[in-house]
Design a protein around this motif. Structure first.
Motif, mmCIF file in Angstrom:
data_model
loop_
_atom_site.group_PDB
_atom_site.id
_atom_site.type_symbol
_atom_site.label_atom_id
_atom_site.label_comp_id
_atom_site.label_asym_id
_atom_site.label_seq_id
_atom_site.Cartn_x
_atom_site.Cartn_y
_atom_site.Cartn_z
ATOM 1 N N GLY A 78 -28.583 -59.040 -42.870
ATOM 2 C CA GLY A 78 -27.650 -59.802 -41.817
ATOM 3 C C GLY A 78 -27.481 -60.347 -40.407
ATOM 4 O O GLY A 78 -27.032 -60.985 -39.940
ATOM 5 N N LEU A 79 -28.255 -59.845 -40.100
ATOM 6 C CA LEU A 79 -29.530 -59.830 -38.860
ATOM 7 C C LEU A 79 -29.163 -61.615 -38.536
ATOM 8 O O LEU A 79 -28.919 -61.807 -36.991
ATOM 9 N N ALA A 80 -29.858 -62.325 -39.242
ATOM 10 C CA ALA A 80 -30.575 -63.958 -39.255
ATOM 11 C C ALA A 80 -29.307 -64.487 -38.897
ATOM 12 O O ALA A 80 -28.312 -64.207 -39.841
ATOM 13 N N SER A 139 -39.566 -70.498 -46.034
ATOM 14 C CA SER A 139 -41.221 -69.541 -45.446
ATOM 15 C C SER A 139 -41.138 -70.195 -43.513
ATOM 16 O O SER A 139 -40.963 -70.906 -43.467
ATOM 17 N N PHE A 140 -42.034 -69.332 -43.508
ATOM 18 C CA PHE A 140 -41.728 -69.313 -42.107
ATOM 19 C C PHE A 140 -42.880 -70.308 -41.724
ATOM 20 O O PHE A 140 -42.558 -71.174 -40.765
ATOM 21 N N LYS A 141 -43.776 -70.400 -43.044
ATOM 22 C CA LYS A 141 -44.672 -71.464 -42.189
ATOM 23 C C LYS A 141 -43.864 -73.097 -42.603
ATOM 24 O O LYS A 141 -44.421 -73.843 -41.476
ATOM 25 N N GLY A 180 -37.764 -75.905 -35.825
ATOM 26 C CA GLY A 180 -38.906 -75.123 -36.499
ATOM 27 C C GLY A 180 -37.530 -73.822 -36.992
ATOM 28 O O GLY A 180 -38.922 -72.952 -37.206
ATOM 29 N N GLN A 181 -36.703 -73.977 -37.660
ATOM 30 C CA GLN A 181 -36.080 -73.293 -36.943
ATOM 31 C C GLN A 181 -35.241 -72.976 -38.543
ATOM 32 O O GLN A 181 -34.765 -73.889 -38.803
ATOM 33 N N ILE A 182 -34.356 -72.051 -38.709
ATOM 34 C CA ILE A 182 -32.625 -71.655 -39.389
ATOM 35 C C ILE A 182 -31.928 -71.264 -39.063
ATOM 36 O O ILE A 182 -32.243 -70.399 -37.510
ATOM 37 N N GLU A 198 -28.296 -75.919 -34.701
ATOM 38 C CA GLU A 198 -27.975 -74.781 -34.463
ATOM 39 C C GLU A 198 -26.334 -74.626 -34.788
ATOM 40 O O GLU A 198 -25.096 -75.354 -35.305
ATOM 41 N N THR A 199 -25.953 -73.190 -34.964
ATOM 42 C CA THR A 199 -25.177 -72.120 -35.373
ATOM 43 C C THR A 199 -23.896 -72.545 -34.947
ATOM 44 O O THR A 199 -22.877 -72.577 -35.523
ATOM 45 N N GLY A 200 -23.707 -72.741 -33.543
ATOM 46 C CA GLY A 200 -22.656 -72.905 -33.228
ATOM 47 C C GLY A 200 -21.490 -74.328 -33.773
ATOM 48 O O GLY A 200 -21.238 -74.599 -33.985
#
Ligand code: GTB
Length: 216
Positions: free
Chosen positions: A17-19, A41-43, A57-59, A71-73
């Protein structure tokens, strides 16, 4: 409208649960929202479809009708402002809770991320261990200040808020060894993790890891 978030198809954290999708799942659970998850996927995260949603290019990302956020915030603020459960109604208390959201992300998390980068990528350098100690000392300064402010209180400012959700998530990312030097902070993290909404979010992300056959 049911929102869709993105998460790692195979999280390198082994389902701990760290992501950062965990923070968004937790916020959605606290406010009683149903949500869907698209695993990437990372790709795929670096391909045009995902880059149109997230320029870096992130989650995680968050889609609700024609609104797309990253952006999580920002995602958590959006959820908290529209649904009961994460921000007080009183205007000043609300502003203070939002301040704690920023404090978690802008003041407490950066030295924790700095330590993580050193531990993962720089440790073998001749100066790696010295730098690691330096980053840990910087974290201790922040945690001692946070610990002094929290004192014996249950949450940072009155009732549990999005500020607590993010602060607990940030401290979780650091992990026990340093947090445990501050008993009121480790109890604070444990209180956050004991919330039913946290447990539901944790189980949901763990299920992805289990179905994926162990990550990697
Ligand atoms: N500031 C952005 C936000 O808050 O949303 C940062 C988003 C971010 O860092 N996303 C990470 C990502 O997509 C996942 S959460 N990384 C892939 C990439 O950049 O290519 C960070 C994370 C990743 C892995 C672990 N882990 O394995 O323990 C923990 C946290």
């Amino acid at each position: 409208m049911i929102p869709t978030i993105t998460a790692f198809a195979r999280s390198p954290d082994g389902g701990r649960g760290l992501a950062r999708d965990m923070r968004v799942r937790w916020a959605l659970e606290e406010t009683g929202q149903r949500y869907e998850v698209r695993l990437v996927s990372f790709k795929a995260m670096k391909e045009p479809d995902h880059l149109a949603l997230h320029p870096f290019g992130q989650i995680p990302t968050y889609e609700e009708g024609d609104l797309a956020l990253f952006e999580t915030g920002s995602i958590i603020l959006h959820i908290a402002e529209r649904h009961e459960g994460l921000l007080p109604r009183d205007e000043k208390a609300r502003a203070r809770a939002i301040t704690w959201m920023f404090a978690a992300l802008n003041t407490v998390e950066p030295p924790i991320l700095d330590r993580e980068t050193t531990a993962l990528s720089e440790r073998r350098e001749t100066w790696g261990e010295a730098r690691l100690r330096l980053t840990e000392d910087r974290i201790r300064v922040r945690l001692s200040q946070l610990s002094a402010r929290l004192g014996d209180a249950e949450w940072l400012d009155g009732a549990f808020s999005a500020g607590d959700l993010l602060m607990v998530s940030v401290l979780m990312r650091l992990g026990p060894p340093i947090v445990d030097e501050f008993p009121n902070l480790s109890a604070y993290v444990a209180r956050g993790q004991a919330r039913p909404a946290y447990r539901r979010a944790f189980e949901a992300q763990l299920e992805v890891f289990r179905r994926g056959g162990g990550g990697g």
